[in-house]
Scaffold this motif. Structure first.
Motif, PDB file in Angstrom:
ATOM      1  N   SER A 212       0.811  -1.221   0.000  1.00 53.31           N
ATOM      2  CA  SER A 212       0.000   0.000   0.000  1.00 53.31           C
ATOM      3  C   SER A 212       0.845   1.272   0.000  1.00 53.31           C
ATOM      4  O   SER A 212       0.381   2.336  -0.411  1.00 53.31           O
ATOM      5  CB  SER A 212      -0.928   0.008   1.220  1.00 53.31           C
ATOM      6  N   LYS A 213       2.092   1.159   0.463  1.00 52.55           N
ATOM      7  CA  LYS A 213       2.967   2.336   0.563  1.00 52.55           C
ATOM      8  C   LYS A 213       3.816   2.558  -0.692  1.00 52.55           C
ATOM      9  O   LYS A 213       4.601   3.499  -0.757  1.00 52.55           O
ATOM     10  CB  LYS A 213       3.899   2.192   1.777  1.00 52.55           C
ATOM     11  N   LEU A 214       3.688   1.673  -1.657  1.00 54.05           N
ATOM     12  CA  LEU A 214       4.495   1.816  -2.880  1.00 54.05           C
ATOM     13  C   LEU A 214       4.155   3.127  -3.606  1.00 54.05           C
ATOM     14  O   LEU A 214       2.985   3.519  -3.732  1.00 54.05           O
ATOM     15  CB  LEU A 214       4.254   0.644  -3.829  1.00 54.05           C
ATOM     16  N   ASN A 215       5.193   3.765  -4.080  1.00 50.56           N
ATOM     17  CA  ASN A 215       5.022   4.966  -4.879  1.00 50.56           C
ATOM     18  C   ASN A 215       4.587   4.547  -6.291  1.00 50.56           C
ATOM     19  O   ASN A 215       5.267   3.740  -6.927  1.00 50.56           O
ATOM     20  CB  ASN A 215       6.349   5.751  -4.953  1.00 50.56           C
ATOM     21  N   PRO A 216       3.459   5.055  -6.785  1.00 48.59           N
ATOM     22  CA  PRO A 216       2.952   4.607  -8.086  1.00 48.59           C
ATOM     23  C   PRO A 216       3.944   4.848  -9.253  1.00 48.59           C
ATOM     24  O   PRO A 216       4.039   4.019 -10.162  1.00 48.59           O
ATOM     25  CB  PRO A 216       1.682   5.402  -8.284  1.00 48.59           C
ATOM     26  N   ILE A 217       4.693   5.949  -9.219  1.00 49.92           N
ATOM     27  CA  ILE A 217       5.645   6.241 -10.304  1.00 49.92           C
ATOM     28  C   ILE A 217       6.771   5.230 -10.318  1.00 49.92           C
ATOM     29  O   ILE A 217       7.128   4.648 -11.346  1.00 49.92           O
ATOM     30  CB  ILE A 217       6.208   7.684 -10.173  1.00 49.92           C
TER      31      ILE A 217
END
Length: 406
Positions: free
Chosen positions: A395-400
């Motif tokens: 859930s904490k992953l950066n989308p970019i």
């Protein structure tokens, strides 16, 4: 609707990685099955012990010689310190409102014959109330009466296997047998009883009036035991104190440390055995629970791999508007599903294994709700606990960064 979509995606993920899902679930299945099986066997053993002690008689207190505990009176051996005088004193002085029966008991192994058949068996001298205390039933005939007891009649009641050994298919009631060379009339046969609390076999015994036993077989007025059956468990401690006081008075003992007798409380023994069995059951369950821990670590590892493999997928979802909470819930729910399904399968497997072990080993197994509820709850908590870190990481992953990941 969101939950339904998450569930659809979870099952799609499982179907895409069947072997991995199975191996992940296997750790939980083994752990839960081990807990249920071992706790069922522990409960079964506890139930078996309770049943054996109940077969000794309800709410039973036993008085026996400190140095003659359960030993038959044979020539040259130390005599029991328990006598008919003690029996009469207890019968007279105990509070009758708290007592069902007071029963004397003496025994000896002797040769018993009928025509060409013979066997060496245990002959019991007791009173008419013995049948009340032991709650035994007759297959045919009658137990000896108070008149037989007072008159020292030579009558006998046979245990089931003794009757079969001596008489085969012949009806024993009314026949004469020789006990230690003395002729006795058979007046009854007991129903099959089996082991008496695991200590003796009622089927391999012959019962005669104590008065006859002491005059014709034993000689003297010594007893092996005196049984006192209480009206309820609530009065047993009070009765035990009364019995000890009466026995000291009868034996002229002023210092309790010099008692030449022991009063055994059935409830105290049963409570101690149950505590020991409970401790052992929890110990075994604790060992089995290590498998659950290993299974939980397996879930966390696989979920971390799962997150790594689906980083780009997570990036796309977050890029099109999926919130972090949605991603967290998705991966957490996948972990819980694996754990709960493994728990359910493990419970069913544990019940099955307990019955298999019971069938082939002769051990008792009683499946209760406690280990089932405990195992199911723990398996769900394992899924939440070990699934939270991988889910939070996803859930904490950066989308970019996720979209750039190769």
């Amino acid at each position: 609707m969101m939950i339904v979509e998450i569930l659809k995606m979870a099952f799609h993920s499982f179907s895409s990685n069947k072997l991995r899902t199975f191996l992940t679930t296997l750790g939980i299945i083994i752990g839960v099955a081990a807990v249920v099986t071992l706790m069922s066997l522990g409960e079964g053993t506890k139930y078996s012990i309770e049943k054996q002690f109940t077969s000794l008689g309800s709410n039973l207190l036993t008085v026996f010689s400190r140095f003659g505990r359960g030993v038959g009176l044979v020539r040259g051996s130390p005599r029991s310190s328990i006598t008919n005088d003690d029996y009469e004193a207890l019968k007279k002085e105990l509070d009758s409102s708290k007592v069902v029966a007071v029963v004397p008991y003496a025994n000896r192994n002797v040769q018993v014959k009928y025509k060409a058949s013979n066997t060496n068996t245990q002959v019991i001298g007791t009173s008419t109330d013995y049948i009340k205390v032991r709650e035994i039933k007759l297959k045919e005939g009658d137990f000896f009466s108070e008149e037989d007891y007072r008159g020292s009649k030579k009558v006998a009641v046979l245990g089931y296997s003794v009757a079969e050994t001596l008489f085969g298919n012949e009806d024993p009631v009314g026949q004469s047998i020789k006990i230690a060379g003395i002729t006795f009339k058979v007046i009854g046969v007991l129903e099959p009883q089996g082991q008496l609390g695991g200590f003796a076999n009622l089927d391999d015994m012959i019962f005669i009036p104590l008065t006859t036993f002491q005059r014709k077989i034993q000689g003297g007025n010594y007893l092996n035991n005196i049984y006192i059956s209480a009206v309820s468990p609530d009065v047993m401690d009070e009765l035990q104190t009364q019995i000890e006081e009466i026995m000291r008075k009868s034996h002229k003992i002023t210092n309790p440390n010099e008692d030449d007798f022991v009063v055994q409380n059935q409830l105290t023994i049963l409570s101690s055995l149950n505590q020991s069995m409970q401790t052992l059951t929890l110990f075994l369950a604790g060992i089995a629970a290590i498998s659950l821990l290993v299974g939980g670590i397996g879930i966390m590892n696989i979920m971390l791999v799962n997150v790594t493999e689906r980083i780009k997928e997570i990036g796309i979802r977050k890029a099109v508007g999926a919130k972090s909470g949605y991603i967290l819930l998705q991966f957490l729910l996948e972990s819980v599903i694996v754990s709960v399904v493994g728990g359910i399968v493990g419970i069913l497997l544990g019940i099955f294994l307990a019955q298999i072990i019971k069938s082939f080993s002769g051990l008792s197994a009683v499946v209760t709700l406690n280990p089932i509820i405990l195992s199911f709850t723990v398996s769900a908590l394992v899924g939440i606990f070990f699934g939270y870190y991988p889910a939070r990481r996803a859930s904490k992953l950066n989308p970019i960064e996720a979209l750039r990941y190769e």
